[in-house]
Scaffold this motif. Structure first.
Motif, PDB file in Angstrom:
ATOM      1  N   TYR A  99      -1.001  25.931  68.597  1.00 15.47           N
ATOM      2  CA  TYR A  99      -0.678  24.741  69.378  1.00 15.47           C
ATOM      3  C   TYR A  99       0.350  25.106  70.443  1.00 15.47           C
ATOM      4  O   TYR A  99       1.326  25.813  70.165  1.00 15.47           O
ATOM      5  N   THR A 114      -3.994  21.689  71.843  1.00 12.15           N
ATOM      6  CA  THR A 114      -4.325  22.049  70.467  1.00 12.15           C
ATOM      7  C   THR A 114      -4.815  23.492  70.386  1.00 12.15           C
ATOM      8  O   THR A 114      -5.321  24.056  71.358  1.00 12.15           O
ATOM      9  N   LEU A 129      -7.727  21.345  73.286  1.00 16.94           N
ATOM     10  CA  LEU A 129      -7.732  20.003  73.861  1.00 16.94           C
ATOM     11  C   LEU A 129      -6.339  19.623  74.350  1.00 16.94           C
ATOM     12  O   LEU A 129      -5.350  19.791  73.625  1.00 16.94           O
ATOM     13  N   ASN A 189      -3.375  17.309  74.768  1.00 15.06           N
ATOM     14  CA  ASN A 189      -2.947  16.387  73.724  1.00 15.06           C
ATOM     15  C   ASN A 189      -1.695  15.643  74.173  1.00 15.06           C
ATOM     16  O   ASN A 189      -0.782  16.244  74.739  1.00 15.06           O
ATOM     17  N   LYS A 210       1.238  12.620  72.863  1.00 19.63           N
ATOM     18  CA  LYS A 210       1.761  11.773  71.805  1.00 19.63           C
ATOM     19  C   LYS A 210       2.843  10.874  72.375  1.00 19.63           C
ATOM     20  O   LYS A 210       3.685  11.318  73.154  1.00 19.63           O
ATOM     21  N   ASP A 267      -0.903  11.664  67.574  1.00 17.50           N
ATOM     22  CA  ASP A 267      -1.339  12.453  68.719  1.00 17.50           C
ATOM     23  C   ASP A 267      -2.690  11.966  69.219  1.00 17.50           C
ATOM     24  O   ASP A 267      -3.602  11.699  68.425  1.00 17.50           O
ATOM     25  N   ARG A 268      -2.825  11.876  70.537  1.00 17.20           N
ATOM     26  CA  ARG A 268      -4.088  11.468  71.152  1.00 17.20           C
ATOM     27  C   ARG A 268      -4.702  12.682  71.836  1.00 17.20           C
ATOM     28  O   ARG A 268      -4.129  13.226  72.789  1.00 17.20           O
ATOM     29  N   ASN A 269      -5.846  13.119  71.357  1.00 13.00           N
ATOM     30  CA  ASN A 269      -6.523  14.250  71.976  1.00 13.00           C
ATOM     31  C   ASN A 269      -7.366  13.773  73.150  1.00 13.00           C
ATOM     32  O   ASN A 269      -8.131  12.823  73.042  1.00 13.00           O
ATOM     33  N   SER A 270      -7.232  14.451  74.262  1.00 14.93           N
ATOM     34  CA  SER A 270      -8.092  14.201  75.406  1.00 14.93           C
ATOM     35  C   SER A 270      -9.405  14.949  75.223  1.00 14.93           C
ATOM     36  O   SER A 270      -9.514  15.856  74.394  1.00 14.93           O
ATOM     37  N   THR A 301      -9.897  20.126  78.269  1.00 18.92           N
ATOM     38  CA  THR A 301      -9.355  21.321  77.633  1.00 18.92           C
ATOM     39  C   THR A 301      -8.486  22.107  78.614  1.00 18.92           C
ATOM     40  O   THR A 301      -8.566  21.927  79.829  1.00 18.92           O
ATOM     41  N   LEU A 354      -7.823   8.357  77.585  1.00 12.48           N
ATOM     42  CA  LEU A 354      -7.699   8.578  76.154  1.00 12.48           C
ATOM     43  C   LEU A 354      -8.468   7.508  75.382  1.00 12.48           C
ATOM     44  O   LEU A 354      -8.615   6.375  75.846  1.00 12.48           O
TER      45      LEU A 354
END
Length: 258
Positions: free
Chosen positions: A42, A68, A73, A75, A77, A83-86, A89, A127
């Motif tokens: 990370y 990540t 990805l 990311n 928060k 955490d919100r992953n987009s 990348t 998101l």
């Protein structure tokens, strides 16, 4: 010129809150001109937070931006959520990139924007889940290269900034209008709250907030200067400005430094 390298093991730089006192990221915009150096773990790019010490128990995040491992990805928060992953990348092989997070006021969907120098293209992705505002910040520390869980980031950094207004997609794309730092200072959204250029010739030269708002370096651990890996075509022409933001000094007593 020069950029700053973070080894992903122990390197980190922290900054005072400056004009961010009395603000939250709602609405708001955060941007970084960076290059990821490893996909193995990370990667913590930038964290803005309230709290006494950098632990998960008392860490109150305003916003954290990272990448990540494995899936690479982008990311984000914020408070009121995990955490919100987009869907976007950022891998080490992508080279230099600009990463931007924009968010409206309140509990709302934020948007991640990514510019790759290798293709000269912008891509945006909303998101999938809402995130909230942090509330008014008081003892904020801005941490570059690490987060509250002692995750570090192997990366190189050229510029970072924050605005207290949400950029539109068109305004985000203004950040590469002429491939220079002054594009960030003159962005039509206004409300620039902090701006750091990482082109110092030595790590002993502290990084200053070019807005004049006082979000200046207050601690450093490691890092190194790299002089042969500037973002392609980028001009470091950011100039010191007079601060135009008026912070609200309603600090929470008892909080110490990062």
């Amino acid at each position: 010129m020069a950029v700053r390298n973070f080894d992903g093991v122990a390197d980190a730089v922290t900054f005072l809150p400056g004009a961010l006192v009395g603000t939250d990221l709602g609405p708001g915009t955060v941007a970084l001109l960076c290059k990821r150096m490893s996909d193995a773990e990370y990667t913590s790019l930038l964290t803005m937070r309230d709290g006494a010490t950098p632990t998960s128990a008392n860490f109150f995040e305003d916003v954290k931006i990272g990448v990540t491992e494995t899936a690479n990805l982008l990311n984000v928060k914020q408070p009121s959520g995990l955490d919100r992953n987009s869907t976007l990348t950022l891998a080490a092989a992508d080279g230099w990139a600009i990463v931007v997070f924009t968010k409206p006021d309140g509990m709302a969907l934020g948007t991640v924007h990514r510019y790759l120098f290798s293709t000269a293209t912008w891509t945006s992705a909303v998101l999938a889940e809402n995130s909230g505002d942090a509330g008014v910040l008081s003892t904020t520390r801005i941490a570059v290269g690490k987060d509250e869980f002692f995750n570090f980031g192997a990366m190189r950094l050229a510029v970072d900034a924050r605005w207290t207004a949400e950029m539109s997609t068109a305004q985000v794309q203004e950040l590469t209008a002429n491939l220079r730092t002054s594009d960030w200072q003159s962005n039509s959204v206004g409300s620039l709250a902090l701006l750091h250029q990482w082109n110092q010739g030595s790590v002993s030269e502290p990084v200053q907030d070019l807005t004049g708002g006082g979000a200046n370096q207050d601690a450093i651990a490691g890092t190194s200067v790299v002089t042969d890996d500037d973002p392609p075509g980028w001009t470091f022409d950011g100039q010191a400005m007079s601060n135009t933001l008026t912070p609200r000094f309603d600090a929470v007593p008892g909080f110490g430094p990062f």
